[in-house]
Motif scaffolding. Structure first.
Motif, PDB file in Angstrom:
ATOM      1  N   ASN A   1       3.872   3.522  -1.636  1.00 39.26           N
ATOM      2  CA  ASN A   1       4.710   3.618  -2.820  1.00 39.26           C
ATOM      3  C   ASN A   1       6.104   4.062  -2.417  1.00 39.26           C
ATOM      4  OD1 ASN A   1       4.735   6.406  -2.469  1.00 39.26           O
ATOM      5  ND2 ASN A   1       3.125   6.786  -3.960  1.00 39.26           N
TER       6      ASN A   1
ATOM      7  N   TYR B   1      -0.104  10.473   3.993  1.00 44.55           N
ATOM      8  CA  TYR B   1       1.350  10.600   3.974  1.00 44.55           C
ATOM      9  C   TYR B   1       1.785  11.672   4.965  1.00 44.55           C
ATOM     10  CZ  TYR B   1      -0.013  14.449   0.874  1.00 44.55           C
ATOM     11  OH  TYR B   1      -0.614  15.559   0.340  1.00 44.55           O
TER      12      TYR B   1
ATOM     13  N   THR C   1      -6.440   0.316  -0.030  1.00 47.69           N
ATOM     14  CA  THR C   1      -6.996  -0.651  -0.972  1.00 47.69           C
ATOM     15  C   THR C   1      -8.290  -1.253  -0.434  1.00 47.69           C
ATOM     16  OG1 THR C   1      -5.640  -2.403   0.009  1.00 47.69           O
ATOM     17  CG2 THR C   1      -4.725  -1.251  -1.884  1.00 47.69           C
TER      18      THR C   1
ATOM     19  N   LYS D   1      -4.119  13.755   4.451  1.00 48.48           N
ATOM     20  CA  LYS D   1      -4.991  12.825   3.730  1.00 48.48           C
ATOM     21  C   LYS D   1      -5.483  13.551   2.479  1.00 48.48           C
ATOM     22  CE  LYS D   1      -9.707  10.946   3.954  1.00 48.48           C
ATOM     23  NZ  LYS D   1     -10.941  10.854   4.782  1.00 48.48           N
ATOM     24  N   ASN D   2      -5.066  13.055   1.322  1.00 45.87           N
ATOM     25  CA  ASN D   2      -5.475  13.685   0.055  1.00 45.87           C
ATOM     26  C   ASN D   2      -5.245  15.199   0.083  1.00 45.87           C
ATOM     27  OD1 ASN D   2      -6.378  11.119  -0.711  1.00 45.87           O
ATOM     28  ND2 ASN D   2      -8.476  11.531  -0.047  1.00 45.87           N
TER      29      ASN D   2
ATOM     30  N   GLY E   1      -8.483   4.136  -2.557  1.00 44.64           N
ATOM     31  CA  GLY E   1      -7.817   5.158  -3.347  1.00 44.64           C
ATOM     32  C   GLY E   1      -7.388   6.381  -2.579  1.00 44.64           C
ATOM     33  N   ASP E   2      -7.870   6.556  -1.343  1.00 46.68           N
ATOM     34  CA  ASP E   2      -7.425   7.680  -0.526  1.00 46.68           C
ATOM     35  C   ASP E   2      -5.937   7.543  -0.198  1.00 46.68           C
ATOM     36  OD1 ASP E   2      -9.822   9.008  -0.436  1.00 46.68           O
ATOM     37  OD2 ASP E   2     -10.444   8.189   1.492  1.00 46.68           O
ATOM     38  N   ASN E   3      -5.245   8.679  -0.157  1.00 52.86           N
ATOM     39  CA  ASN E   3      -3.814   8.701   0.145  1.00 52.86           C
ATOM     40  C   ASN E   3      -3.550   9.351   1.497  1.00 52.86           C
ATOM     41  OD1 ASN E   3      -2.976   7.562  -2.371  1.00 52.86           O
ATOM     42  ND2 ASN E   3      -3.255   9.555  -3.347  1.00 52.86           N
TER      43      ASN E   3
ATOM     44  N   THR F   1      -1.751   4.249   0.220  1.00 53.96           N
ATOM     45  CA  THR F   1      -2.977   4.281  -0.573  1.00 53.96           C
ATOM     46  C   THR F   1      -3.893   3.153  -0.121  1.00 53.96           C
ATOM     47  OG1 THR F   1      -1.799   5.184  -2.484  1.00 53.96           O
ATOM     48  CG2 THR F   1      -3.956   4.211  -2.890  1.00 53.96           C
TER      49      THR F   1
ATOM     50  N   ASN G   1       0.806  -1.216   0.000  1.00 47.73           N
ATOM     51  CA  ASN G   1       0.000   0.000   0.000  1.00 47.73           C
ATOM     52  C   ASN G   1       0.842   1.269   0.000  1.00 47.73           C
ATOM     53  OD1 ASN G   1      -2.316  -1.503   0.052  1.00 47.73           O
ATOM     54  ND2 ASN G   1      -2.480  -1.501   2.272  1.00 47.73           N
TER      55      ASN G   1
END
Length: 276
Positions: free
Chosen positions: A179, A249, A187, A214-215, A245-247, A185, A177
């Protein structure tokens, strides 16, 4: 109501080392209070089978009341050991724990001997002046010996427990999940827990700001932009709902700096709590 721990076997041995009895992914968190001295000298590391995972560090500055914490989500196989280690020649301070809620508590403590060819060190864990367990080193010729111990005990409100001295790294990603830029991300739609830590820029002029996003939406932050302590750590966390699909980081803000080295102070970890 059934006991949620009825199928859970012993998770620590008598040295305060967590030993996995079931293979899986585990979350560990630890904290450190420095040595309560104008000359801080505290380094604590989280280890898995002798491998250093992440650390909390305070060895500079003039603040004698500093705390830090860190965490990791890691895969374990049956028999793997995880523990917190006070680094050689370093010190931490702890005081009296007073229970504010009745219940069953877990305590762990460690001791580094007196760094002498003639060891003379005894530390005890006590509850209301009652000795529970100890760590001893009063014999042998090893001047660099450490020991630890632990206890699971029941406490009532007001009970005291204390120790008395006697006369930026991604650790695990099974589902892929994350990158290469450490962006998580989702799933699976659900509620997730995320936690991150920050070590400041190791300078007399702190200039560090890190944000959990978040996004592109800022959720929470850790700041250190004032003061004279060049060894400051901070951490924060959030429980948030995510859709597929939410990110999520961690972002170092523009014109800000952090410090890191092989001790891995800056971490970002998270896991799924439940699906929706």
């Amino acid at each position: 109501m059934s006991n949620p721990f009825e199928d859970f076997t012993v998770i620590h041995n008598n040295e305060g080392i967590f030993t996995a009895t079931v293979s899986g992914v585990y979350f560990f968190r630890f904290s450190m209070f420095n040595n309560l001295n104008p000359t801080p000298n505290s380094v604590v590391s989280l280890k898995k089978n002798g491998e250093l995972l992440t650390s909390v560090w305070d060895t500079s500055g003039t603040d004698s009341h500093d705390m830090g914490s860190n965490a990791a989500v890691i895969p374990l196989k049956v028999g793997d050991n995880v523990y917190v280690e006070l680094q050689e020649n370093k010190l931490v301070y702890d005081s009296i724990f007073t229970a504010t809620v009745s219940g069953v508590y877990f305590f762990r403590f460690s001791m580094f001997n007196n760094l002498s060819p003639t060891p003379n060190s005894v530390v005890c864990l006590k509850k209301n002046n009652e000795r529970l367990t100890s760590v001893w080193d009063v014999n042998g010729s090893d001047s660099n010996d450490m020991g630890s111990n632990a206890a699971v005990i029941s406490l009532k409100v007001g009970d005291n427990v204390y120790v008395e001295l006697q006369a930026n790294r991604l650790v695990f990603d099974d589902a892929g999940n994350y990158n290469t830029f450490s962006i998580f991300t989702a799933t699976v739609s659900g509620v997730y827990f995320f936690r991150f830590s920050m070590f400041n820029n190791l300078s007399p002029t702190p200039n560090s700001v890190v944000v959990l996003k978040k996004n592109d939406e800022s959720l929470t932050s850790v700041w250190d932009t004032n003061g004279t302590d060049s060894n400051d750590m901070g951490s924060n966390a959030a429980v948030i709902p995510l859709k597929v699909g939410d990110n999520v980081y961690v972002e170092l803000q523009a014109n800000r700096l952090v410090y890191d080295d092989g001790m891995n102070y800056n971490t970002f970890s998270g896991f799924l709590l439940f699906t929706m």
